[in-house]
Motif scaffolding. Structure first.
Motif, mmCIF file in Angstrom:
data_model
loop_
_atom_site.group_PDB
_atom_site.id
_atom_site.type_symbol
_atom_site.label_atom_id
_atom_site.label_comp_id
_atom_site.label_asym_id
_atom_site.label_seq_id
_atom_site.Cartn_x
_atom_site.Cartn_y
_atom_site.Cartn_z
ATOM 1 N N ASP A 90 45.854 36.373 40.497
ATOM 2 C CA ASP A 90 46.267 36.127 39.107
ATOM 3 C C ASP A 90 45.862 34.748 38.586
ATOM 4 O O ASP A 90 46.248 34.370 37.476
ATOM 5 N N GLY A 91 45.103 34.008 39.371
ATOM 6 C CA GLY A 91 44.679 32.689 38.920
ATOM 7 C C GLY A 91 45.644 31.583 39.305
ATOM 8 O O GLY A 91 45.469 30.438 38.886
ATOM 9 N N ASN A 107 41.423 34.746 37.058
ATOM 10 C CA ASN A 107 42.382 35.843 36.901
ATOM 11 C C ASN A 107 41.668 37.176 37.090
ATOM 12 O O ASN A 107 40.796 37.532 36.303
ATOM 13 N N PHE A 108 42.048 37.896 38.140
ATOM 14 C CA PHE A 108 41.448 39.194 38.408
ATOM 15 C C PHE A 108 42.285 40.344 37.834
ATOM 16 O O PHE A 108 42.006 41.499 38.099
ATOM 17 N N LEU A 109 43.311 39.995 37.104
ATOM 18 C CA LEU A 109 44.168 41.028 36.510
ATOM 19 C C LEU A 109 43.981 41.029 34.997
ATOM 20 O O LEU A 109 44.910 41.321 34.242
ATOM 21 N N ASP A 110 42.767 40.719 34.573
ATOM 22 C CA ASP A 110 42.480 40.541 33.150
ATOM 23 C C ASP A 110 41.964 41.806 32.470
ATOM 24 O O ASP A 110 41.547 41.773 31.316
ATOM 25 N N MET A 121 41.753 54.355 36.967
ATOM 26 C CA MET A 121 40.620 53.603 36.442
ATOM 27 C C MET A 121 40.636 52.203 37.060
ATOM 28 O O MET A 121 41.667 51.743 37.525
ATOM 29 N N PRO A 122 39.471 51.519 37.045
ATOM 30 C CA PRO A 122 39.442 50.151 37.588
ATOM 31 C C PRO A 122 40.012 49.123 36.626
ATOM 32 O O PRO A 122 40.515 48.084 37.056
ATOM 33 N N ALA A 123 39.896 49.380 35.333
ATOM 34 C CA ALA A 123 40.317 48.421 34.307
ATOM 35 C C ALA A 123 40.275 49.128 32.960
ATOM 36 O O ALA A 123 39.772 50.245 32.847
ATOM 37 N N GLN A 130 38.584 41.953 36.584
ATOM 38 C CA GLN A 130 39.266 43.065 37.247
ATOM 39 C C GLN A 130 38.320 44.252 37.453
ATOM 40 O O GLN A 130 38.285 44.850 38.537
ATOM 41 N N TYR A 131 37.564 44.569 36.417
ATOM 42 C CA TYR A 131 36.621 45.692 36.523
ATOM 43 C C TYR A 131 35.612 45.436 37.644
ATOM 44 O O TYR A 131 35.338 46.310 38.472
#
Ligand code: NAG
Ligand code: NAG
Ligand code: NAG
Ligand code: NAG
Ligand code: NAG
Ligand code: NAG
Ligand code: NAG
Length: 328
Positions: A90-91, A107-110, A121-123, A130-131
């Motif tokens: 999450d950064g 941030n990988f939850l964007d 789905m991936p994102a 995130q994607y």
């Protein structure tokens, strides 16, 4: 979502598990068992289900009765020790390798966070961090698990960073964090009815690939050739046979980028607050050059530095675990 109906019907009926022939990969076998037709689309769907469930915990209704806490669960435990990998995603921590010789926060939850994952789905988009992370996981693990259709329309081959050591080196994950990550992958597989023998094989493959410090180069993605793949790089990780530590130096624990998000993981910038660490606090990305790294300071006094005492931060572990899973 269209695959869900078939998948769930099969798993609910308990028919997914059977003896996998030795000449069939785990990916191909379970694609047929769970989704019927063994083609690229369905193999990609299988990997999506497997990875998404490992990342956010079980969300399909019903499963075979296996609870999966999920890699993004802040209240994880492994070996009776608290593990929280969320700050790596999450950064909260400066733990990605996008910054050259130092870790940087990202941030990988964007891309919508858990919501799109629950829709298989991936994102929500195709441009977010995130994607990129999730689709790379599907692809990497697809190769690890021997999906025969990787590279075909519907299942693009992994073409991201070739070395899992490079991807994860600023995370400085420890055995408990790695154990938690791999356990979530195993539980995800179990929740879809994958046979215990197959789960154990995958777990062992992941463990031998990622859980040793300084491991010699290993090929995962054929087109990328042999690469350094060690993901467990904390001092507490077991040393690999024929270790190549000069090529895979251990780093200092990642710096806290946002204390709220870091939630007690990682290392405060030197000079800030109440830190009084002995050896390990010098600088970001201090390279030790050898097997004995800077991490020895990690377990010293600071209360904000809990990583070394339990599972190290390990978002990269997500990548790693997924990759390893697919490798068979
Ligand atoms: C696996 O072996 C069986 C029996 O020898 C054969 O019928 C089948 O076609 C093989 N499958 C693959 C994917 O090679
Ligand atoms: C794979 O099979 C499914 C039906 O199970 C079908 O919807 C899909 O289009 C097929 N994909 C390819 C690439 O043929
Ligand atoms: C996860 O699995 C457990 C065990 O089957 C179940 O009790 C729980 O309701 C599931 N959670 C979700 C969100 O599906
Ligand atoms: C984690 O634990 C805290 C404290 O018990 C609780 O407030 C929180 O809801 C939990 N989070 C999850 C995702 O279980
Ligand atoms: C977990 O605990 C068991 C039993 O105490 C121990 O053998 C094992 O090494 C531990 N694993 C990790 C990763 O710490
Ligand atoms: C370590 O290197 C030696 C000599 O090259 C080799 O014989 C041995 O198989 C290697 N061990 C592993 C575990 O790769
Ligand atoms: C830290 O993260 C929280 C939650 O996303 C945010 O509200 C806050 O503004 C961030 N703090 C800084 C200094 O960026």
């Amino acid at each position: 979502m269209r695959f869900n109906t078939a998948l769930l019907a099969v798993t609910a009926a308990g028919t997914a598990v059977a003896d996998r022939p030795a000449n069939e990969s785990i990916c191909d076998y379970y694609t047929t068992a769970l989704l019927k037709e063994n083609n690229a689309t369905n193999q990609y769907t299988l990997l999506t289900l497997l990875v998404n469930t490992a990342v956010i915990g079980n969300y399909t209704q019903p499963n075979v009765g296996v609870m999966v806490p999920g890699i993004l669960n802040p209240n994880g435990t492994y070996n009776n020790t608290k593990v929280n990998l969320v700050p790596y995603f999450d950064g909260g921590l400066a733990s990605t390798n996008d910054g050259g010789n130092m870790g940087v926060a990202k941030n990988f939850l964007d891309g919508g966070g858990a919501a799109p994952l629950m829709k298989n789905m991936p994102a929500d988009d195709t441009t977010s961090n995130q994607y990129k992370l999730l689709t790379h996981l599907y692809q990497f693990f697809g190769s690890l698990l021997g999906c025969s259709e990787v590279g075909m329309t519907g299942f693009a081959a992994y073409a991201g960073d070739a070395s899992m050591y490079e991807v994860h080196k600023f995370m400085v994950l420890d055995p408990l964090q790695m154990g938690y990550f791999i356990e979530q992958v195993a539980l995800s597989a179990a929740s879809f009815g994958v046979a215990t023998s197959d789960i154990e094989a995958v777990g062992q493959a992941l463990g031998s690939l990622f859980n040793y410090r300084c491991a010699p180069k290993t090929t995962v993605i054929k087109a990328q050739g042999p690469q350094y793949q060690s993901v467990c790089t904390d001092e507490s990780c077991p040393l690999a046979d024929n270790a190549t530590c000069a090529a895979q130096p251990s780093m200092s624990q990642p710096l806290v980028a946002n204390a709220t998000l870091a939630d007690g993981e990682g290392r405060m910038p030197s000079g800030s607050a109440t830190m009084s660490m002995s050896g390990g606090s010098t600088g970001t990305a201090t390279m030790s050059g050898g097997a004995s790294g800077t991490a020895s300071g990690a377990s010293s006094p600071s209360s904000t530095f809990n990583a070394a005492s339990h599972a190290a931060p390990g978002l990269t572990g997500v990548f790693a675990a997924l990759v390893a899973f697919l490798a068979l």
